[in-house]
Scaffold this motif. Sequence first.
Motif, short mmCIF file in Angstrom:
data_model
loop_
_atom_site.label_atom_id
_atom_site.label_comp_id
_atom_site.label_asym_id
_atom_site.label_seq_id
_atom_site.Cartn_x
_atom_site.Cartn_y
_atom_site.Cartn_z
N PHE A 125 0.84 -1.20 0.00
CA PHE A 125 0.00 0.00 0.00
C PHE A 125 0.87 1.25 0.00
N ASP A 126 0.51 2.23 -0.83
CA ASP A 126 1.30 3.45 -0.99
C ASP A 126 0.35 4.65 -1.01
N LYS A 127 0.51 5.54 -0.04
CA LYS A 127 -0.34 6.73 0.00
C LYS A 127 -0.11 7.64 -1.20
N LEU A 128 1.04 7.52 -1.82
CA LEU A 128 1.37 8.36 -2.98
C LEU A 128 1.20 7.60 -4.30
N PHE A 129 0.43 6.53 -4.28
CA PHE A 129 0.30 5.72 -5.49
C PHE A 129 -0.14 6.54 -6.70
N LYS A 130 -1.05 7.48 -6.50
CA LYS A 130 -1.62 8.23 -7.62
C LYS A 130 -0.60 9.13 -8.31
N ILE A 131 0.47 9.51 -7.59
CA ILE A 131 1.49 10.36 -8.22
C ILE A 131 2.88 9.72 -8.17
N ARG A 132 2.97 8.47 -7.71
CA ARG A 132 4.28 7.84 -7.53
C ARG A 132 5.07 7.79 -8.84
N SER A 133 4.44 7.43 -9.93
CA SER A 133 5.15 7.33 -11.21
C SER A 133 5.69 8.69 -11.64
N LEU A 134 4.92 9.75 -11.41
CA LEU A 134 5.36 11.09 -11.79
C LEU A 134 6.53 11.54 -10.91
N VAL A 135 6.49 11.24 -9.62
CA VAL A 135 7.60 11.57 -8.72
C VAL A 135 8.88 10.88 -9.17
N GLU A 136 8.78 9.61 -9.54
CA GLU A 136 9.96 8.87 -9.98
C GLU A 136 10.53 9.44 -11.28
N MET A 137 9.65 9.84 -12.21
CA MET A 137 10.14 10.42 -13.46
C MET A 137 10.81 11.76 -13.23
N LEU A 138 10.29 12.56 -12.30
CA LEU A 138 10.90 13.85 -11.99
C LEU A 138 12.28 13.66 -11.35
N ASN A 139 12.37 12.74 -10.39
CA ASN A 139 13.66 12.47 -9.75
C ASN A 139 14.70 11.99 -10.76
N LYS A 140 14.26 11.15 -11.68
CA LYS A 140 15.17 10.66 -12.71
C LYS A 140 15.66 11.80 -13.59
N ARG A 141 14.76 12.71 -13.92
CA ARG A 141 15.14 13.83 -14.79
C ARG A 141 16.02 14.83 -14.06
N PHE A 142 15.77 15.07 -12.78
CA PHE A 142 16.63 15.97 -12.00
C PHE A 142 18.06 15.46 -11.99
N ALA A 143 18.21 14.14 -11.87
CA ALA A 143 19.56 13.56 -11.83
C ALA A 143 20.24 13.63 -13.20
N GLN A 144 19.48 13.53 -14.28
CA GLN A 144 20.06 13.55 -15.63
C GLN A 144 20.51 14.94 -16.07
N CYS A 145 19.90 15.96 -15.52
CA CYS A 145 20.15 17.33 -16.00
C CYS A 145 21.26 18.05 -15.25
N TYR A 146 21.84 17.43 -14.23
CA TYR A 146 22.80 18.18 -13.42
C TYR A 146 23.79 17.23 -12.76
N GLN A 147 25.06 17.65 -12.73
CA GLN A 147 26.12 16.92 -12.02
C GLN A 147 26.43 17.67 -10.73
N PRO A 148 26.20 17.07 -9.56
CA PRO A 148 26.30 17.81 -8.30
C PRO A 148 27.75 18.12 -7.91
N HIS A 149 27.90 19.15 -7.06
CA HIS A 149 29.17 19.46 -6.45
C HIS A 149 29.52 18.38 -5.42
N GLN A 150 30.71 18.48 -4.89
CA GLN A 150 31.15 17.48 -3.91
C GLN A 150 30.29 17.54 -2.64
N LYS A 151 29.95 18.74 -2.18
CA LYS A 151 29.20 18.88 -0.95
C LYS A 151 27.70 18.91 -1.24
N VAL A 152 26.97 18.05 -0.55
CA VAL A 152 25.51 18.01 -0.66
C VAL A 152 24.94 17.97 0.76
N ALA A 153 23.68 18.32 0.89
CA ALA A 153 23.04 18.36 2.21
C ALA A 153 21.65 17.74 2.13
#
Length: 430
Positions: free
Chosen positions: A203-231
């Motif tokens: 059971f997932d409370k975010l089932f209705k938007i889970r696929s969209l959240v995953e696609m956004l996270n994937k795209r955020f990672a593809q569009c940018y290479q992070p600096h050494q320091k993250v928080a």
Amino acid sequence: MATIPSNDDSSASESVSLSMPRRLRSPLAKATTSVTVNSSHIQQNIPNHSGTSGGSESVPIVQDDLPQWSQNFRVEALPNFVKKIGPAAVSTEMSYPSPHKIFCEFFTDEMVKHITFHTNLYATQKGKPFIPTTEDEIRVFLGINLFMSVKKLPSYRDYWSSSPDLNEAYICDLMTVKRFSFLLSHIHSNDNSMMPKRGQANFDKLFKIRSLVEMLNKRFAQCYQPHQKVAINESMVKFKGRSSMKQYMRDKPVKRGYKIWMLCDDLAYNLKFQVYTGRLATEKSELGLGAQVVSDLCEEHYGKNHIVFMDNFFTSYNLFVLLKAQKTSAVGTVNPARKLLPKLKEDKKMKRGDFDSKVSNHGVAFYKWMDKRAVNLIPTMHDPSDTTSVNRKENDGSTTVVACPRVLSDYNRSMNFVDNFDRLKRRLWL
């Protein structure tokens, strides 16, 4: 790696086993760790991802023993960070960049197509006649919502009002209020018929938007290479309605709403996010909620010598040992009452600027620095011998220079990445 000098001049070497902390029994702790002892030093070798370790023959660590703490151990030097940083080629090679093109790099045609399909699917499942939506219409609908976030009115229907002081001709020319209402009540990004029931294991409370959240996270990672320091920290999305996921955080500018776990880099870029839905029993829950969040957000960045900053909600000794084994350094404030941490000098025996520290046999340091009150931190990249100074105001308004560990200075400069993201978000009205 932690090393301690030895006074034994014998040339013979012998093997002994030191210990990983108790409770490292999750699937994350499968990497083996080994220790070798020579006549000149005691050395711990933490292997790479393949589970191999260089150096001489070693003995596996017994995981049920407690860590050993000493002021003679030393923290391993931080490796060089040589990764490329900044926007990915897909963004930098864009011809004639514009805000619309940059937005479309994150919210892609694939996402629009996905929403269009599931919106029509949901309307079909309701069994009432309707006019199917299109990808272009969904783009217009999203654009209108962005416009409404900038020019706010009491109700969305006011944009189509006959009153001239409320009516927005730009929106009226794009879509009728009846069609906007239909899309607002039917827009979907998942198939409701496949949603697990409450009480089921998946059971997932975010089932209705889970696929969209995953696609956004994937795209955020593809569009940018992070600096050494993250928080890692929490952010809040304002919401005053009824929801079992709504949280209250008194120290945040937004007190009530949805809590979002976020991983941000030096320039406040959102690398990955998770919507907090409540405590769930998962295979990593024995590490604690904070450690599970850190592991989920950082797993794509393991083995790249990143430095992760976090506060005492996430910090624990077990987590830092696991991150160190994955070639990821970490710094965080910590509650001194946490398990596996040693006793340091009492507060009443310390004055402003004093600090005490110990290092474990796994290369994790524990600091106490006295300001007006004690500040406790644990890093895996700062040696206690590395110090600096900070300016502090006295009661009479004068400024004095106070000695402090460099780890504290780095923490204060780097822990606000998520807060900077929130400031940018408010500035852009999004």
